[in-house]
Design a protein around this motif. Structure first.
Motif, PDB file in Angstrom:
ATOM      1  N   LYS A 101     -84.515 -76.847  48.315  1.00 44.01           N
ATOM      2  CA  LYS A 101     -85.334 -75.829  47.656  1.00 44.01           C
ATOM      3  C   LYS A 101     -86.552 -76.417  46.952  1.00 44.01           C
ATOM      4  CE  LYS A 101     -84.445 -73.633  43.636  1.00 44.01           C
ATOM      5  NZ  LYS A 101     -83.642 -72.933  42.660  1.00 44.01           N
ATOM      6  N   GLU A 102     -86.391 -77.528  46.298  1.00 49.80           N
ATOM      7  CA  GLU A 102     -87.472 -78.109  45.499  1.00 49.80           C
ATOM      8  C   GLU A 102     -88.642 -78.615  46.334  1.00 49.80           C
ATOM      9  OE1 GLU A 102     -83.769 -78.071  43.136  1.00 49.80           O
ATOM     10  OE2 GLU A 102     -84.239 -78.719  45.163  1.00 49.80           O
ATOM     11  N   THR A 103     -88.461 -78.791  47.638  1.00 49.20           N
ATOM     12  CA  THR A 103     -89.553 -79.298  48.478  1.00 49.20           C
ATOM     13  C   THR A 103     -90.397 -78.189  49.097  1.00 49.20           C
ATOM     14  OG1 THR A 103     -88.146 -79.491  50.457  1.00 49.20           O
ATOM     15  CG2 THR A 103     -88.277 -81.415  48.997  1.00 49.20           C
ATOM     16  N   VAL A 104     -89.997 -76.934  48.910  1.00 54.78           N
ATOM     17  CA  VAL A 104     -90.775 -75.811  49.441  1.00 54.78           C
ATOM     18  C   VAL A 104     -92.145 -75.799  48.767  1.00 54.78           C
ATOM     19  CG1 VAL A 104     -90.935 -73.292  49.596  1.00 54.78           C
ATOM     20  CG2 VAL A 104     -88.743 -74.423  49.969  1.00 54.78           C
ATOM     21  N   GLY A 105     -93.190 -75.722  49.586  1.00 56.32           N
ATOM     22  CA  GLY A 105     -94.551 -75.656  49.061  1.00 56.32           C
ATOM     23  C   GLY A 105     -95.243 -76.996  48.902  1.00 56.32           C
ATOM     24  N   LEU A 106     -94.516 -78.101  49.071  1.00 55.46           N
ATOM     25  CA  LEU A 106     -95.168 -79.411  48.977  1.00 55.46           C
ATOM     26  C   LEU A 106     -96.138 -79.587  50.138  1.00 55.46           C
ATOM     27  CD1 LEU A 106     -92.217 -81.799  48.031  1.00 55.46           C
ATOM     28  CD2 LEU A 106     -94.012 -80.931  46.540  1.00 55.46           C
ATOM     29  N   ASP A 110     -99.853 -83.046  57.723  1.00 56.64           N
ATOM     30  CA  ASP A 110    -100.792 -82.352  58.613  1.00 56.64           C
ATOM     31  C   ASP A 110    -101.586 -81.255  57.899  1.00 56.64           C
ATOM     32  OD1 ASP A 110     -98.897 -80.362  58.256  1.00 56.64           O
ATOM     33  OD2 ASP A 110     -98.359 -80.205  60.370  1.00 56.64           O
ATOM     34  N   GLY A 111    -101.390 -81.107  56.574  1.00 60.39           N
ATOM     35  CA  GLY A 111    -102.127 -80.106  55.807  1.00 60.39           C
ATOM     36  C   GLY A 111    -101.363 -78.813  55.573  1.00 60.39           C
ATOM     37  N   ASP A 112    -100.285 -78.586  56.316  1.00 58.28           N
ATOM     38  CA  ASP A 112     -99.453 -77.398  56.089  1.00 58.28           C
ATOM     39  C   ASP A 112     -98.656 -77.567  54.798  1.00 58.28           C
ATOM     40  OD1 ASP A 112    -100.267 -76.152  58.406  1.00 58.28           O
ATOM     41  OD2 ASP A 112     -98.553 -76.812  59.598  1.00 58.28           O
ATOM     42  N   THR A 113     -97.922 -76.520  54.435  1.00 51.83           N
ATOM     43  CA  THR A 113     -97.026 -76.637  53.287  1.00 51.83           C
ATOM     44  C   THR A 113     -95.588 -76.720  53.783  1.00 51.83           C
ATOM     45  OG1 THR A 113     -96.937 -74.245  53.035  1.00 51.83           O
ATOM     46  CG2 THR A 113     -98.554 -75.413  51.689  1.00 51.83           C
ATOM     47  N   HIS A 114     -94.784 -77.440  53.042  1.00 55.45           N
ATOM     48  CA  HIS A 114     -93.386 -77.683  53.440  1.00 55.45           C
ATOM     49  C   HIS A 114     -92.574 -76.403  53.309  1.00 55.45           C
ATOM     50  CE1 HIS A 114     -89.688 -79.851  54.100  1.00 55.45           C
ATOM     51  NE2 HIS A 114     -90.367 -80.971  54.240  1.00 55.45           N
ATOM     52  N   ASP A 115     -91.694 -76.168  54.273  1.00 51.33           N
ATOM     53  CA  ASP A 115     -90.828 -74.992  54.261  1.00 51.33           C
ATOM     54  C   ASP A 115     -89.446 -75.295  53.688  1.00 51.33           C
ATOM     55  OD1 ASP A 115     -89.781 -76.548  56.301  1.00 51.33           O
ATOM     56  OD2 ASP A 115     -90.164 -75.085  57.889  1.00 51.33           O
ATOM     57  N   GLY A 116     -89.201 -76.549  53.299  1.00 48.34           N
ATOM     58  CA  GLY A 116     -87.930 -76.929  52.694  1.00 48.34           C
ATOM     59  C   GLY A 116     -86.892 -77.461  53.657  1.00 48.34           C
ATOM     60  N   TYR A 117     -87.174 -77.439  54.967  1.00 52.43           N
ATOM     61  CA  TYR A 117     -86.196 -77.880  55.961  1.00 52.43           C
ATOM     62  C   TYR A 117     -86.374 -79.365  56.275  1.00 52.43           C
ATOM     63  CZ  TYR A 117     -85.131 -72.994  56.523  1.00 52.43           C
ATOM     64  OH  TYR A 117     -84.758 -71.699  56.273  1.00 52.43           O
ATOM     65  N   TRP A 118     -85.247 -80.081  56.282  1.00 46.14           N
ATOM     66  CA  TRP A 118     -85.203 -81.513  56.562  1.00 46.14           C
ATOM     67  C   TRP A 118     -84.123 -81.751  57.614  1.00 46.14           C
ATOM     68  CZ3 TRP A 118     -88.113 -85.278  53.819  1.00 46.14           C
ATOM     69  CH2 TRP A 118     -88.895 -84.768  52.784  1.00 46.14           C
ATOM     70  N   TYR A 119     -84.232 -82.862  58.322  1.00 48.18           N
ATOM     71  CA  TYR A 119     -83.319 -83.173  59.425  1.00 48.18           C
ATOM     72  C   TYR A 119     -82.552 -84.460  59.120  1.00 48.18           C
ATOM     73  CZ  TYR A 119     -86.001 -79.567  61.680  1.00 48.18           C
ATOM     74  OH  TYR A 119     -86.592 -78.364  61.965  1.00 48.18           O
ATOM     75  N   ALA A 120     -81.242 -84.329  58.995  1.00 52.05           N
ATOM     76  CA  ALA A 120     -80.378 -85.468  58.685  1.00 52.05           C
ATOM     77  C   ALA A 120     -80.169 -86.279  59.954  1.00 52.05           C
ATOM     78  CB  ALA A 120     -79.053 -84.985  58.115  1.00 52.05           C
ATOM     79  N   SER A 121     -81.061 -87.221  60.178  1.00 50.44           N
ATOM     80  CA  SER A 121     -80.981 -88.027  61.400  1.00 50.44           C
ATOM     81  C   SER A 121     -80.908 -89.516  61.104  1.00 50.44           C
ATOM     82  CB  SER A 121     -82.184 -87.737  62.304  1.00 50.44           C
ATOM     83  OG  SER A 121     -83.388 -88.112  61.664  1.00 50.44           O
ATOM     84  N   ASP A 122     -80.797 -89.879  59.845  1.00 54.17           N
ATOM     85  CA  ASP A 122     -80.765 -91.285  59.482  1.00 54.17           C
ATOM     86  C   ASP A 122     -79.647 -91.522  58.470  1.00 54.17           C
ATOM     87  OD1 ASP A 122     -81.595 -93.899  59.668  1.00 54.17           O
ATOM     88  OD2 ASP A 122     -83.535 -93.599  58.699  1.00 54.17           O
ATOM     89  N   ILE A 123     -79.219 -92.773  58.399  1.00 54.73           N
ATOM     90  CA  ILE A 123     -78.242 -93.201  57.405  1.00 54.73           C
ATOM     91  C   ILE A 123     -78.774 -94.481  56.788  1.00 54.73           C
ATOM     92  CG2 ILE A 123     -76.239 -92.114  58.494  1.00 54.73           C
ATOM     93  CD1 ILE A 123     -75.548 -94.817  59.735  1.00 54.73           C
TER      94      ILE A 123
END
Length: 168
Positions: A101-106, A110-123
């Protein structure tokens, strides 16, 4: 509010099951299409709507160019700035889409704003328990964007899964 949500979900469930059945009778040869309404209902019933907090987590940041950081995640996919997150797979399985939630709007690279979605693909070796490591991009300056939020108390929800590599 709960009654309104229950009513909306009940209407959506009835619609999701009744209308496809009618459409199947009318056009049996029609190919299967994605069902975003059905996915939304499943997420709601499973508690996975964005904003439904499952975890309060701490986060650190990492960037390309730092010692020991590779261009690929643990799945062998290219890391994506402001999208790739390293997780403890005992808490959040790899290939999980999470909502922070806290990353929405960052601002995004590429100049867009963050929608809050992240991809757990690393450890990572230091990522244990309720801790995340957010990939910010190339160079230490890329971490500036994430320094504006409180990384000690993030609201994290599992909202889905992905196959293959996360989108870039």
């Amino acid at each position: 509010m709960r009654r309104q949500l229950a009513g909306i979900l009940a209407t959506a469930v009835i619609s999701a099951f009744a209308f496809p059945a009618l459409a199947a009778d009318a056009a049996p040869a029609q190919a299967a299409r994605p069902d975003p309404l059905g996915e939304l209902i499943s997420s709601a019933l499973g508690g996975g709507l964005p904003g439904t907090v499952e975890y309060k987590m701490r986060a650190t940041m990492y960037h390309a160019g730092a010692k020991g950081i590779r261009a690929l995640d643990s799945l062998g996919c290219k890391v994506a700035a402001m999208r790739t997150v390293a997780v403890d797979p005992k808490v959040i399985p790899r290939r999980t889409i999470i909502f922070i939630k806290e990353t929405v709007g960052l601002p995004m690279p590429d100049g867009d704003t963050h929608d809050g979605y992240w991809y757990a693909s690393d450890i990572g070796g230091a990522i244990k328990g309720l801790k995340l490591d957010l990939f910010s991009g190339v160079g230490a300056a890329s971490m500036k964007t994430l320094r504006g939020i409180d990384l000690t108390n993030l609201s994290v929800s599992k909202v889905g899964e992905f196959k293959g590599c996360p989108p870039q």
